[in-house]
Motif scaffolding. Sequence first.
Motif, PDB file in Angstrom:
ATOM      1  N   PHE A 159       0.840  -1.197   0.000  1.00  0.00           N
ATOM      2  CA  PHE A 159       0.000   0.000   0.000  1.00  0.00           C
ATOM      3  C   PHE A 159       0.876   1.247   0.000  1.00  0.00           C
ATOM      4  O   PHE A 159       1.984   1.263   0.551  1.00  0.00           O
ATOM      5  N   LEU A 160       0.341   2.310  -0.602  1.00  0.00           N
ATOM      6  CA  LEU A 160       0.968   3.617  -0.573  1.00  0.00           C
ATOM      7  C   LEU A 160       0.067   4.547   0.242  1.00  0.00           C
ATOM      8  O   LEU A 160      -1.067   4.822  -0.146  1.00  0.00           O
ATOM      9  N   LEU A 161       0.586   5.023   1.374  1.00  0.00           N
ATOM     10  CA  LEU A 161      -0.171   5.877   2.274  1.00  0.00           C
ATOM     11  C   LEU A 161       0.170   7.344   2.018  1.00  0.00           C
ATOM     12  O   LEU A 161       1.348   7.690   1.852  1.00  0.00           O
ATOM     13  N   THR A 162      -0.862   8.192   2.003  1.00  0.00           N
ATOM     14  CA  THR A 162      -0.674   9.630   1.795  1.00  0.00           C
ATOM     15  C   THR A 162      -1.392  10.383   2.907  1.00  0.00           C
ATOM     16  O   THR A 162      -2.597  10.625   2.817  1.00  0.00           O
ATOM     17  N   PRO A 163      -0.697  10.761   3.972  1.00  0.00           N
ATOM     18  CA  PRO A 163      -1.339  11.514   5.063  1.00  0.00           C
ATOM     19  C   PRO A 163      -1.255  13.023   4.809  1.00  0.00           C
ATOM     20  O   PRO A 163      -0.308  13.528   4.207  1.00  0.00           O
ATOM     21  N   THR A 164      -2.265  13.749   5.288  1.00  0.00           N
ATOM     22  CA  THR A 164      -2.321  15.207   5.182  1.00  0.00           C
ATOM     23  C   THR A 164      -2.856  15.774   6.494  1.00  0.00           C
ATOM     24  O   THR A 164      -3.859  15.288   7.015  1.00  0.00           O
ATOM     25  N   LEU A 165      -2.182  16.800   7.001  1.00  0.00           N
ATOM     26  CA  LEU A 165      -2.570  17.444   8.255  1.00  0.00           C
ATOM     27  C   LEU A 165      -2.762  18.932   7.998  1.00  0.00           C
ATOM     28  O   LEU A 165      -1.905  19.581   7.386  1.00  0.00           O
ATOM     29  N   GLU A 166      -3.898  19.464   8.467  1.00  0.00           N
ATOM     30  CA  GLU A 166      -4.177  20.891   8.380  1.00  0.00           C
ATOM     31  C   GLU A 166      -4.391  21.449   9.788  1.00  0.00           C
ATOM     32  O   GLU A 166      -5.109  20.847  10.595  1.00  0.00           O
ATOM     33  N   GLN A 167      -3.776  22.585  10.051  1.00  0.00           N
ATOM     34  CA  GLN A 167      -3.934  23.256  11.342  1.00  0.00           C
ATOM     35  C   GLN A 167      -4.022  24.755  11.089  1.00  0.00           C
ATOM     36  O   GLN A 167      -3.152  25.332  10.430  1.00  0.00           O
ATOM     37  N   GLY A 168      -5.107  25.360  11.590  1.00  0.00           N
ATOM     38  CA  GLY A 168      -5.270  26.786  11.368  1.00  0.00           C
ATOM     39  C   GLY A 168      -6.352  27.389  12.239  1.00  0.00           C
ATOM     40  O   GLY A 168      -6.878  26.753  13.160  1.00  0.00           O
ATOM     41  N   MET A 169      -6.694  28.625  11.916  1.00  0.00           N
ATOM     42  CA  MET A 169      -7.692  29.395  12.653  1.00  0.00           C
ATOM     43  C   MET A 169      -8.838  29.752  11.705  1.00  0.00           C
ATOM     44  O   MET A 169      -8.620  30.051  10.528  1.00  0.00           O
ATOM     45  N   THR A 170     -10.062  29.697  12.245  1.00  0.00           N
ATOM     46  CA  THR A 170     -11.257  30.017  11.466  1.00  0.00           C
ATOM     47  C   THR A 170     -12.062  31.098  12.184  1.00  0.00           C
ATOM     48  O   THR A 170     -12.372  30.959  13.379  1.00  0.00           O
ATOM     49  N   TRP A 171     -12.371  32.134  11.423  1.00  0.00           N
ATOM     50  CA  TRP A 171     -13.322  33.116  11.936  1.00  0.00           C
ATOM     51  C   TRP A 171     -14.644  32.892  11.212  1.00  0.00           C
ATOM     52  O   TRP A 171     -14.680  32.701   9.984  1.00  0.00           O
ATOM     53  N   THR A 172     -15.732  32.864  11.967  1.00  0.00           N
ATOM     54  CA  THR A 172     -17.045  32.626  11.391  1.00  0.00           C
ATOM     55  C   THR A 172     -18.055  33.594  11.985  1.00  0.00           C
ATOM     56  O   THR A 172     -17.975  33.958  13.172  1.00  0.00           O
ATOM     57  N   SER A 173     -18.975  33.999  11.144  1.00  0.00           N
ATOM     58  CA  SER A 173     -20.048  34.897  11.609  1.00  0.00           C
ATOM     59  C   SER A 173     -21.183  34.130  12.267  1.00  0.00           C
ATOM     60  O   SER A 173     -22.033  34.725  12.929  1.00  0.00           O
ATOM     61  N   ASN A 174     -21.210  32.801  12.093  1.00  0.00           N
ATOM     62  CA  ASN A 174     -22.267  31.967  12.666  1.00  0.00           C
ATOM     63  C   ASN A 174     -21.640  30.628  13.018  1.00  0.00           C
ATOM     64  O   ASN A 174     -21.545  29.723  12.178  1.00  0.00           O
ATOM     65  N   ALA A 175     -21.150  30.493  14.245  1.00  0.00           N
ATOM     66  CA  ALA A 175     -20.381  29.323  14.635  1.00  0.00           C
ATOM     67  C   ALA A 175     -21.191  28.036  14.567  1.00  0.00           C
ATOM     68  O   ALA A 175     -20.684  26.977  14.189  1.00  0.00           O
ATOM     69  N   SER A 176     -22.481  28.088  14.929  1.00  0.00           N
ATOM     70  CA  SER A 176     -23.321  26.884  14.930  1.00  0.00           C
ATOM     71  C   SER A 176     -24.035  26.661  13.604  1.00  0.00           C
ATOM     72  O   SER A 176     -24.726  25.650  13.455  1.00  0.00           O
ATOM     73  N   ALA A 177     -23.862  27.567  12.609  1.00  0.00           N
ATOM     74  CA  ALA A 177     -24.554  27.464  11.324  1.00  0.00           C
ATOM     75  C   ALA A 177     -26.036  27.176  11.544  1.00  0.00           C
ATOM     76  O   ALA A 177     -26.612  26.242  10.970  1.00  0.00           O
ATOM     77  N   ALA A 178     -26.663  27.997  12.363  1.00  0.00           N
ATOM     78  CA  ALA A 178     -28.069  27.820  12.716  1.00  0.00           C
ATOM     79  C   ALA A 178     -28.716  29.193  12.867  1.00  0.00           C
ATOM     80  O   ALA A 178     -28.022  30.203  13.028  1.00  0.00           O
ATOM     81  N   PRO A 179     -30.032  29.249  12.826  1.00  0.00           N
ATOM     82  CA  PRO A 179     -30.714  30.532  13.054  1.00  0.00           C
ATOM     83  C   PRO A 179     -30.346  31.093  14.421  1.00  0.00           C
ATOM     84  O   PRO A 179     -30.381  30.388  15.441  1.00  0.00           O
ATOM     85  N   GLY A 180     -29.947  32.354  14.474  1.00  0.00           N
ATOM     86  CA  GLY A 180     -29.588  32.982  15.741  1.00  0.00           C
ATOM     87  C   GLY A 180     -28.170  32.739  16.175  1.00  0.00           C
ATOM     88  O   GLY A 180     -27.793  33.127  17.281  1.00  0.00           O
ATOM     89  N   GLY A 181     -27.327  32.120  15.356  1.00  0.00           N
ATOM     90  CA  GLY A 181     -25.943  31.876  15.743  1.00  0.00           C
ATOM     91  C   GLY A 181     -25.127  33.155  15.759  1.00  0.00           C
ATOM     92  O   GLY A 181     -25.462  34.143  15.102  1.00  0.00           O
ATOM     93  N   SER A 182     -24.015  33.149  16.495  1.00  0.00           N
ATOM     94  CA  SER A 182     -23.161  34.327  16.632  1.00  0.00           C
ATOM     95  C   SER A 182     -21.742  33.999  16.182  1.00  0.00           C
ATOM     96  O   SER A 182     -21.388  32.831  15.974  1.00  0.00           O
ATOM     97  N   GLU A 183     -20.931  35.041  16.071  1.00  0.00           N
ATOM     98  CA  GLU A 183     -19.585  34.861  15.542  1.00  0.00           C
ATOM     99  C   GLU A 183     -18.663  34.260  16.596  1.00  0.00           C
ATOM    100  O   GLU A 183     -18.927  34.312  17.801  1.00  0.00           O
ATOM    101  N   ALA A 184     -17.537  33.690  16.081  1.00  0.00           N
ATOM    102  CA  ALA A 184     -16.563  33.065  16.976  1.00  0.00           C
ATOM    103  C   ALA A 184     -15.252  32.902  16.227  1.00  0.00           C
ATOM    104  O   ALA A 184     -15.201  32.919  14.993  1.00  0.00           O
ATOM    105  N   LEU A 185     -14.180  32.770  17.011  1.00  0.00           N
ATOM    106  CA  LEU A 185     -12.854  32.433  16.487  1.00  0.00           C
ATOM    107  C   LEU A 185     -12.535  31.024  16.938  1.00  0.00           C
ATOM    108  O   LEU A 185     -12.512  30.731  18.140  1.00  0.00           O
ATOM    109  N   LEU A 186     -12.284  30.133  15.971  1.00  0.00           N
ATOM    110  CA  LEU A 186     -12.137  28.715  16.261  1.00  0.00           C
ATOM    111  C   LEU A 186     -10.746  28.232  15.886  1.00  0.00           C
ATOM    112  O   LEU A 186     -10.125  28.739  14.940  1.00  0.00           O
ATOM    113  N   SER A 187     -10.289  27.240  16.616  1.00  0.00           N
ATOM    114  CA  SER A 187      -9.106  26.479  16.233  1.00  0.00           C
ATOM    115  C   SER A 187      -9.576  25.228  15.496  1.00  0.00           C
ATOM    116  O   SER A 187     -10.426  24.488  16.007  1.00  0.00           O
TER     117      SER A 187
END
Length: 523
Positions: A159-187
């Motif tokens: 087998f040939l394995l290809t791993p990928t790792l992503e690490q970053g920061m996300t700013w969102t205006s609606n953290a829960s992606a739901a009606p009434g959600g608010s903004e947040a800074l996420l890892s």
Amino acid sequence: MASILPHHRLSTRRARLLACSAACLLLVGGIAGAQQIGELRGPVAEEDDIDDRSGERVRYRPEPTVQAEPVSELDEPDEPIGSTVESDTEEPASPSIEDAEEVDVTEAANEPASTLDSLDEDRNTRARRDNVRTGAIEGLGRQREENPYAPLGIRAGSFLLTPTLEQGMTWTSNASAAPGGSEALLSETGLRLNAISDWSRHSLSIQADGTFRKTISGEEIEELEGGANADLLLDLGAGFEAQAGLGYRARPESASSPVTIEGVASRPLRQTLTGSAGIARDIGRLRLGVTGDVERDLYGDAELSDGSILSQDGRNTTLATVALRAGYEISPALRPFVEGEIGRRLYDEEVDALGYARSADRYALRAGLELDLGEKLTGEFSAGWLTERPDDERLDAISAPTIAANVTWSPLRGTVVELNGTTTVESTSQSDSSGSLLYAGSLAVTREMRANLTGRALIGLDWRDYAGSSENEMILRGEASLTWWLNRYAGVTARARHEIQRSSLADRDYDATSIYLGMTLQR
């Protein structure tokens, strides 16, 4: 000797040297000629010998060696070698060997050396270098890589394995992606692993991924989503081909789910298990196949804001189907087909808490086209009709047209276009509703702008139609991302996403915008 001398006058020194060389040649030639004559005439008697013809005693004496003069290249000799050659032109006699030996060496050494003329191209040449650079004895013979930033992978057995790792920061205006959600800074941390076999006849591919999101500031979110699936393809010979697949995915239930739970503190976990197995055979241009699929949906308990727990066992279902397909190859790249499907949807609770028997029979008929143009165009798309009829007559049947697509197209080198479409029947536990039908489609374009710069753009549209009513919802999303590779193993990724939901139901609309920036590591 006159024939070998040039017609112009020679200097005394050069004449002596030429005479000495000619005498040496004559001496060697005379000795060789004598040896040849002696071999032809036999051994020479030292004293007296007897003549074989007359019987008289005679005395043989060695014939004197005659010095022959060299013959000119232009004039062929009229007499055999050994006779004297007379010249028509009187020339001074060549010095003998004794005279050549008596040349005053001291006088020749004291003669001044001739000057080097700058115009004499034969003598005025630059000496060649002794330390000349040479090429490698064995060249590497490496070919230029088509994509120097592609992952190398890790070899693990076959087998040939290809791993990928992503690490970053996300700013969102609606953290829960739901009606009434608010903004947040996420890892945000994401891990993907692909594995593919290099077997000669069969093939096995495995994909796994996981994403963890946690709030740094703003609306409190802590979510874990992941899954894995494996696909096995077997070449059984004699025109038979078999396939099998397994899959698992766990994720929080989307806020856009058709089932709305009032006062929930956190979204419940939804788990999906899938399995499939099938066999197909080619008979000339005709291909016949049968495939069985099983899908299991499990819904976790919902935690309400007042601290109580709401069980969702009544939503757990198992869908089992069998599909028969017949296709005809009109060319190696095109194969139209027709497919019929029959199945059964089973609820864990035969009768739910509201007194409905929600298990249903399933029927579907579709027609489509398989494409196989190698790396240029592959996949299939189809359209048809689907119906699910619940056991409880109080519930309406879900019956509607269906679409499905899974096509990959590469119009240019470094450009990949992906078209995906599905039609899904969604279960529900709400009264007077048998569920909904969700049409989901997306179009994505991936482009290698440069060897170390990759861009991707996606647009998607989901349409939900509630059975037995005129209610519906639309979900529209768009995404764009860029990855700049610093080297083969690391890159910087930026991503922007926007999603909106519009519903005919009250309190279901929302907007969500997010921006991500982080590092991508691959091997």
